[in-house]
Write an enzyme that holds these catalytic residues in place. Sequence first.
Site, PDB file in Angstrom:
ATOM      1  N   ASN A 153       6.847  -0.290   6.751  1.00 37.92           N
ATOM      2  CA  ASN A 153       5.597  -0.969   6.408  1.00 37.92           C
ATOM      3  C   ASN A 153       6.075  -2.537   5.382  1.00 37.92           C
ATOM      4  OD1 ASN A 153       6.971   1.104   4.984  1.00 37.92           O
ATOM      5  ND2 ASN A 153       6.357  -0.641   2.813  1.00 37.92           N
ATOM      6  N   SER A 201      -3.702   7.159   5.517  1.00 42.11           N
ATOM      7  CA  SER A 201      -4.708   6.481   3.972  1.00 42.11           C
ATOM      8  C   SER A 201      -6.068   5.388   4.734  1.00 42.11           C
ATOM      9  CB  SER A 201      -3.760   5.420   4.195  1.00 42.11           C
ATOM     10  OG  SER A 201      -2.524   6.095   3.147  1.00 42.11           O
ATOM     11  N   GLY A 202      -6.886   5.859   4.008  1.00 42.92           N
ATOM     12  CA  GLY A 202      -8.107   4.875   4.926  1.00 42.92           C
ATOM     13  C   GLY A 202      -8.398   3.540   4.185  1.00 42.92           C
ATOM     14  N   THR A 241     -12.636  19.985  -5.016  1.00 49.75           N
ATOM     15  CA  THR A 241     -13.810  19.804  -3.919  1.00 49.75           C
ATOM     16  C   THR A 241     -13.962  17.941  -3.448  1.00 49.75           C
ATOM     17  OG1 THR A 241     -15.202  20.814  -6.241  1.00 49.75           O
ATOM     18  CG2 THR A 241     -16.535  19.189  -4.562  1.00 49.75           C
ATOM     19  N   CYS A 327      13.466  -8.477  -7.903  1.00 50.71           N
ATOM     20  CA  CYS A 327      14.512  -9.119  -8.555  1.00 50.71           C
ATOM     21  C   CYS A 327      13.763  -8.028 -10.026  1.00 50.71           C
ATOM     22  CB  CYS A 327      14.296 -10.330  -9.168  1.00 50.71           C
ATOM     23  SG  CYS A 327      14.913 -10.999  -7.864  1.00 50.71           S
TER      24      CYS A 327
END
Length: 407
Positions: A153, A201-202, A241, A327
């Site tokens: 990432n 993730s979407g 749900t 920092c």
Amino acid sequence: MQEPIYLDYASTTPCDPEVVNEMLPFFSDVFGNPNSLHIYGIKAKTALDKARRRIQNLINAEFDEVIFTSGATQSTQIILQRTMKSISANGKNGLTTLKTEHKATLDTANLIKSEGFELNFVEVKKDGLLNIDNLENNLPGNTVLFSVCMVNNETGVLQDIKKITEICHKKGILVHVDATQAFGKIHINVKDLDIDFMSASGHKIYAPKGIGLMFCKKPNMKYLRVPRANHEVEFGIRAGTVPVALCVGFGKAAEIASTEIGKNLEHIARLRKTLIEGITSELDELYINGSEKYNYPGIINISFRGCEGEALMMESKRIAVSSGSACTSNKLSISHVLDAMGISPDIAQSSLRITIGKLTSETDIKIAIEDLTKATKKLRKMSPIWDMIKSAADIDNIFKRRSQNGI
């Protein structure tokens, strides 16, 4: 004041208008619970199944191998925690991963360690890649599960997942792949790669936040299922749900990605080249962190030596990017990813993560080049570190002393 140009697509993406339009009816008109047996529930279940099939098709999975979650972090937590607790036995109770993993993985790994399991790390080379040739000999014998990020990432480094799974499976080790920065951006075939588990993730692919997926190979479902769980709800792995509207949006985004991956990669790679060439033609002492050969082109980690990352980010007012350093008020700290790669402190603390998306234009990149060049030249004029660099001072030792003294 005009909004800055967005160059932080690895952080999140705006929802695609087509995604929003497809989701809208499921907030008000088709609002049923997909587990209800009446017509409202049936309509919701039909839409949920359609979304799952779209994702299934994108990664070449089976229908019931795709489980909806709230996002990659939840998927990773479930996979790591439940797998370790389910199959650790006979002296094999180790989770092995990389120090360059996302914080969500490292936090979960440390939690698992606190519960009595072993936590092992394998080293990466200076370019951020695993040393595949040495991986087989370096895998600790107690390893049950190996967790690895497909695309890092921070640096965009792309690991050789197929080779990793081959090596691990020879030793009876399961493999979890964090595909958060890869899903929908590069081609992923879970069968060909022989992945056991995967997280995504979407909101990284122009779908809404709050929705993600867990891929689980069928034979491994037993490790993740909750005892006495309702198998009708996400195959007994995740209770609650299901948010149908979000799933519908995720499914639509996956369908769009399936038709755009090649075009987007070409577009993003071209803009990456323009950005790097434009900046390097104007400035010296620049460093691209991470493999320049094996990467996802949309993530570019650049160190502007002589500048502090956050200061450069704040000075570049026409663009929105992320800093590769962090920092605090009383101590200089650098990215754990760059540190694990062995990048020297003064280079690591001067890094920025610039990430390009499908909406980025040539004009955006031109402005970024101008802004970063101007900001760098301004900050270097005021920087005592830059003066020391130009005078060939031993910067590494200076940073080491500052860190040891808590400066």
